[in-house]
Design a protein around this motif. Structure first.
Motif, short mmCIF file in Angstrom:
data_model
loop_
_atom_site.label_atom_id
_atom_site.label_comp_id
_atom_site.label_asym_id
_atom_site.label_seq_id
_atom_site.Cartn_x
_atom_site.Cartn_y
_atom_site.Cartn_z
N PRO A 240 3.12 -8.62 4.66
CA PRO A 240 1.80 -9.09 4.21
C PRO A 240 0.77 -9.15 5.33
CG PRO A 240 3.53 -10.42 3.24
CD PRO A 240 4.20 -9.51 4.24
N ARG A 241 -0.39 -8.55 5.06
CA ARG A 241 -1.57 -8.62 5.90
C ARG A 241 -1.39 -7.99 7.27
NH1 ARG A 241 -5.99 -12.37 5.41
NH2 ARG A 241 -6.81 -10.30 5.03
N THR A 242 -0.49 -7.01 7.38
CA THR A 242 -0.26 -6.34 8.65
C THR A 242 -0.57 -4.86 8.55
OG1 THR A 242 2.06 -5.94 8.11
CG2 THR A 242 1.56 -7.97 9.29
N VAL A 243 -0.81 -4.24 9.70
CA VAL A 243 -1.14 -2.82 9.76
C VAL A 243 0.14 -1.99 9.62
CG1 VAL A 243 -2.09 -1.01 11.23
CG2 VAL A 243 -3.16 -3.27 11.19
N TYR A 244 0.02 -0.88 8.88
CA TYR A 244 1.12 0.08 8.77
C TYR A 244 0.52 1.45 9.05
CZ TYR A 244 5.56 2.00 7.12
OH TYR A 244 6.78 2.62 7.04
N PRO A 245 0.52 1.89 10.31
CA PRO A 245 -0.22 3.11 10.67
C PRO A 245 0.45 4.38 10.17
CG PRO A 245 0.98 2.27 12.57
CD PRO A 245 1.14 1.25 11.47
N ARG A 246 -0.35 5.30 9.71
CA ARG A 246 0.06 6.65 9.33
C ARG A 246 1.34 6.68 8.48
NH1 ARG A 246 -1.45 10.52 14.51
NH2 ARG A 246 -3.56 9.70 14.80
N PRO A 247 1.30 6.12 7.29
CA PRO A 247 2.50 6.16 6.43
C PRO A 247 2.86 7.60 6.08
CG PRO A 247 0.58 5.44 5.19
CD PRO A 247 0.16 5.48 6.62
N THR A 248 4.15 7.89 6.09
CA THR A 248 4.61 9.23 5.76
C THR A 248 5.71 9.15 4.71
OG1 THR A 248 6.24 9.18 7.55
CG2 THR A 248 4.09 10.15 8.06
N TYR A 249 5.77 10.17 3.88
CA TYR A 249 6.76 10.26 2.82
C TYR A 249 7.24 11.71 2.73
CZ TYR A 249 4.53 5.89 1.29
OH TYR A 249 4.02 4.62 1.24
N GLY A 250 8.51 11.89 2.35
CA GLY A 250 8.95 13.23 2.03
C GLY A 250 8.38 13.67 0.70
N ASP A 251 8.55 12.82 -0.31
CA ASP A 251 7.94 13.01 -1.64
C ASP A 251 7.50 11.63 -2.09
OD1 ASP A 251 7.66 12.99 -4.53
OD2 ASP A 251 8.60 14.97 -4.54
N VAL A 252 6.20 11.38 -2.02
CA VAL A 252 5.70 10.02 -2.21
C VAL A 252 6.05 9.47 -3.58
CG1 VAL A 252 3.39 10.80 -2.96
CG2 VAL A 252 3.68 8.52 -1.96
N VAL A 253 5.96 10.28 -4.63
CA VAL A 253 6.21 9.75 -5.98
C VAL A 253 7.68 9.42 -6.16
CG1 VAL A 253 5.98 10.19 -8.44
CG2 VAL A 253 4.24 11.06 -6.85
N THR A 254 8.55 10.30 -5.72
CA THR A 254 9.98 10.05 -5.84
C THR A 254 10.38 8.80 -5.06
OG1 THR A 254 10.45 12.40 -6.12
CG2 THR A 254 12.27 11.02 -5.41
N GLU A 255 9.84 8.65 -3.86
CA GLU A 255 10.19 7.51 -3.02
C GLU A 255 9.62 6.21 -3.57
OE1 GLU A 255 9.63 8.26 1.22
OE2 GLU A 255 9.97 10.41 0.83
N VAL A 256 8.40 6.25 -4.10
CA VAL A 256 7.80 5.06 -4.70
C VAL A 256 8.60 4.64 -5.94
CG1 VAL A 256 5.78 4.19 -5.93
CG2 VAL A 256 5.50 5.39 -3.75
N ALA A 257 8.96 5.60 -6.78
CA ALA A 257 9.74 5.29 -7.98
C ALA A 257 11.08 4.67 -7.61
CB ALA A 257 9.92 6.54 -8.83
N ALA A 258 11.75 5.22 -6.59
CA ALA A 258 13.04 4.68 -6.17
C ALA A 258 12.90 3.26 -5.63
CB ALA A 258 13.67 5.60 -5.12
N PHE A 259 11.84 3.03 -4.86
CA PHE A 259 11.56 1.69 -4.33
C PHE A 259 11.38 0.70 -5.47
CE2 PHE A 259 8.55 -1.62 -3.34
CZ PHE A 259 8.87 -2.06 -2.06
#
Length: 318
Positions: free
Chosen positions: A170-189
């Protein structure tokens, strides 16, 4: 099936061109309202009681202004108001007591005046408990259930929980987020976090998921989530699209926040056609018209009236 408002027959529900998710629990019961997400999109209004909010820059920070804004949103057609006291963006910590002091009076006042669905936008268990006691139906957690105690509060009180994908604390920086396949990874999360919530006692019929447009994602990631929203909706839980005025719209169209309405509405419609059943929007009036038209085009409701080419002579619609 008839339209619950007009009692007229619904026309061809589920037209081709839209993804119709198979919801595990389509009908959701809130304290004063029931929403059938198999044939309805809930419009969520945004009320930020913060001095430097993302969109309105503190216009609803004062208690009367926040309450008035929430009730105006209801009058303008919101089914739901989301009330928050701490932004997601990085910044100084606000104590749980101070956060509760910001949102609890607003929730209590809105609950007293309206049967609208109310969510508290918080990731703090203490604030969640206070908000529920004041009348909140939903806890909207933008941290993806990083604090399991939040799920326990929801489970003990029987309210709804929105589980959102995000990577940063919460309320922290997360620089340059990277994903192999953003939708697949978001759905799995999201599926993993749903399972965790259920293990902690949250009722499956009270769970909503949100892929978190722009939360630890760049513009290309958020556009991909918009295009492939059906993969989020396929999880089987009502899916929320929080797209209004976000940076991915501004960067796509080269527009400041004040000019992003059309892009926000376009993104919302794309997500609805991809199976979204809740849209979180700033401009309630324009969004109400957009959602209502989309529902009618999908065959979930009748037009408000029928005159054009309905008689022996053509009459212009007033």
């Amino acid at each position: 099936m008839n339209d619950p408002v007009t009692d007229m027959p619904l026309v061809n529900p589920g037209q081709p061109g839209a993804f119709m998710p198979e919801l595990l629990h389509p009908v959701h019961h809130f304290s004063a309202r029931t929403i059938d997400f198999s044939s309805q999109v809930a419009l969520m209004a945004i009320i930020n009681r913060t001095p430097n909010s993302f969109y309105d820059a503190g216009k609803t920070f004062g208690l009367p202004a926040a309450v008035d804004a929430a009730l105006k949103a209801v009058d303008d057609g919101a089914d739901w108001v989301d009330i928050g006291g701490v932004p997601f963006a990085p910044g100084p910590t606000l104590s749980a007591a101070d956060e509760a002091d910001r949102i609890v009076p607003v929730i209590a006042a809105v609950r007293k005046a309206s049967n609208v669905v109310i969510s508290a936008d918080t990731f703090d268990p203490y604030v969640a408990q206070r908000a529920i006691e004041a009348g909140a139906d939903v806890i909207n957690d933008t941290t993806g259930l990083q604090n399991p105690d939040l799920a326990r509060v929801v489970a003990d009180t029987g309210v709804h929980l929105v589980i959102t994908h995000s990577l940063a604390a919460p309320r922290t920086v997360y620089p340059r987020p990277t994903y192999g396949d953003v939708v697949t990874e978001v759905a799995a999360f999201l599926q993993d976090r749903v399972n965790a919530a259920i293990d902690l006692g949250v009722a499956p019929e009270n769970i909503i998921v949100d892929p978190g447009h722009d939360l630890n994602k760049n513009t290309l990631h958020s556009l991909e989530l918009t295009r492939r929203f059906c993969e989020i909706a396929s999880l089987g839980y009502p899916a929320l699209a929080a797209v209004s005025n976000k940076d991915f719209i501004g960067e796509t169209l080269r527009q400041p926040k004040s000019d992003r309405l059309e892009g926000s509405l376009a993104a919302a419609v794309m997500c609805i056609l991809g199976g979204a059943r809740i849209v979180r929007m700033h401009d309630v009036g324009a969004s109400r018209s957009t959602v209502t038209f989309t529902e009618a085009a999908l065959g979930w409701r009748q037009p408000a009236y029928l005159e054009h080419n309905m008689g022996d002579t053509n009459r212009p619609t007033p």
